[in-house]
Scaffold this active site. Structure first.
Site, PDB file in Angstrom:
ATOM      1  N   ASP A 121       0.889  -1.336  -0.094  1.00  0.00           N
ATOM      2  CA  ASP A 121      -0.036  -0.066   0.115  1.00  0.00           C
ATOM      3  C   ASP A 121       0.801   1.285  -0.074  1.00  0.00           C
ATOM      4  O   ASP A 121       0.206   2.524   0.017  1.00  0.00           O
ATOM      5  CB  ASP A 121      -1.028   0.026   1.222  1.00  0.00           C
ATOM      6  CG  ASP A 121      -1.949  -0.968   0.962  1.00  0.00           C
ATOM      7  OD1 ASP A 121      -2.469  -1.173  -0.028  1.00  0.00           O
ATOM      8  OD2 ASP A 121      -2.454  -1.578   1.990  1.00  0.00           O
ATOM      9  N   ASP A 180      -6.004  -4.772  -6.230  1.00  0.00           N
ATOM     10  CA  ASP A 180      -5.777  -3.218  -6.125  1.00  0.00           C
ATOM     11  C   ASP A 180      -4.442  -2.935  -6.102  1.00  0.00           C
ATOM     12  O   ASP A 180      -4.032  -1.554  -6.338  1.00  0.00           O
ATOM     13  CB  ASP A 180      -5.919  -3.119  -4.391  1.00  0.00           C
ATOM     14  CG  ASP A 180      -7.075  -3.972  -3.729  1.00  0.00           C
ATOM     15  OD1 ASP A 180      -7.510  -5.207  -4.392  1.00  0.00           O
ATOM     16  OD2 ASP A 180      -7.635  -3.501  -2.887  1.00  0.00           O
TER      17      ASP A 180
END
Ligand code: GLY
Length: 401
Positions: A121, A180
């Protein structure tokens, strides 16, 4: 002859009578007005939320709990870059000094994430915050932060598997890669341009190519999690984590993949990414379960359940960028859907009234329904991609002539 004349007269009178009796069709506001109003209200909301956060050093806003109480997180939570990133977009719109101060302060709170190597992330966290800050201010010290973040992300790339590992391994997955992850590749593309070292962009290209190969089904929807065997590099599992089922089309995941390929085409010029983005766009737009207001249910296979405003905002933003790369007919089709989405999100159905919703901008996001987490709540990433999409609409559609 005379009777024909009388018949025509009666027909005309009838049409006038029907017109007079029908309720007047409301005139839709034009997009410029919608965008200006939504952004000005968002600036006011984020000033209040920003002041609240100034009283909570080291934390970033995340959502609201079931009692409408603010939920915060440290910079380590994957969404930490979105609040500062939205502040940067709001600053870009109006050059408001108070918003600039907040943007700098909240961006600084994310800096320690440049060393993140235990998850993927880092792209979201560092590029949405420092990346936008650098773009808008040229602040030289931000370069090092972003480059360090890119180096950290690169450590998660395994040559043999040819993908960046998203999460740590566990009992279920040796080497999980989630759709993602496509979003984090922008950080790597930037790093190659900045440093001249093509290693970063080559990792991004290899990851994007293998994701096309392994993550997508024949209908161009995507799995959420693909996990690989670390010895053989073969796929060991095709699962979901946040979707309805392994075979379903989790809405936000579809839009992460979609946005990721539009971005990869912009960054590399490789036609195969444009082709992939168009295929995903067509899957999303033509999906029979996409509602009339074009804001997806949290999973395309869960019609009539909760909507996910974040998926709507991400999709709108990506459609607007894609509209710049395709022929006129496709471009119009994509802009029309994005416009419908932005009108929906800016309406009372999703856009929070002043002083409500903890001063987040949008209502009705879904974090993870299978974990009963963040159900029908504001989400900082819904706000981020909504404001980004409004700015893109303004730039591409209103300022282009
Ligand atoms: N990357 C986590 C999510 O989209 O919820």
């Amino acid at each position: 002859m005379r009777s024909t004349f009388i018949r025509v007269l009666i027909a005309v009178a009838f049409i006038f009578a029907v017109e007079a009796c029908s309720p007047s069709t409301p005139v839709e506001k034009d997009m410029e007005e919608i965008i200006d109003e939504a952004i000005m209200k968002s600036v006011a909301k984020y000033k209040v939320l920003g002041k609240e956060m100034q009283g909570m050093p080291g934390l970033l806003p995340r959502t609201l709990d079931e009692h409408e109480k603010l939920v915060t997180a440290t910079s380590a939570w994957w969404t930490s870059g979105f609040f500062p990133g939205t502040l940067w977009y709001l600053y870009e719109y109006g050059k408001d000094e108070e918003i600039l101060t907040l943007a700098k302060e909240m961006t600084a709170r994310v800096e320690d994430q440049k060393y993140t190597t235990d998850n993927h992330d880092v792209g979201f966290m560092i590029y949405c915050s420092f990346g936008n800050g650098l773009r808008l201010t040229g602040e030289d010290s931000y370069n090092d932060v972003i480059l360090t973040g890119a180096e950290s992300l690169s450590t998660r790339f395994n040559e043999q598997i040819g993908l960046i590992q998203s999460w740590g391994s566990n009992d279920k997955w040796q080497y999980p890669v989630i759709i993602d992850n496509m979003m984090n590749l922008e950080l790597l593309c930037w790093a190659s341009k900045k440093s001249g070292d093509s290693t970063f962009v080559n990792i991004a290209i290899t990851h994007a190519d293998n994701t096309i190969k392994d993550h997508f089904r024949d209908d161009h929807s995507s799995f959420h999690v693909i996990s690989y065997d670390t010895v053989t590099a073969e796929i060991e599992a095709r699962n979901t984590h946040q979707g309805l089922s392994d075979e379903s089309a989790w809405a936000r995941g579809q839009t992460w993949g979609f946005y990721g390929y539009v971005m990869m085409f912009r960054e590399t010029g490789l036609e195969r990414y444009l082709d992939q983005a168009v295929k995903i766009a067509e899957f999303l737009i033509d999906h029979p379960n996409l509602p009339e207001d074009k804001i997806p249910y949290w999973d395309f296979n869960a019609p009539n359940e909760e909507r996910d405003a974040s998926a709507g905002a991400i999709m709108a933003s990506a459609l607007l960028e894609l509209s710049q790369f395709v022929d006129d007919a496709k471009s119009k089709r994509y802009v029309d859907v994005a416009e419908r989405q932005l009108r929906s999100l800016a309406s009372d159905d999703y856009f929070a009234k002043d002083g409500t919703n903890g001063n987040f901008i949008l209502m009705h996001g879904v974090g993870s329904k299978p974990h009963n987490s963040e159900m029908d709540v504001p989400l900082t990433y819904a706000d981020y991609y909504f404001i980004e999409a409004l700015l893109r609409y303004k730039k591409f559609m209103l300022e282009k002539s």
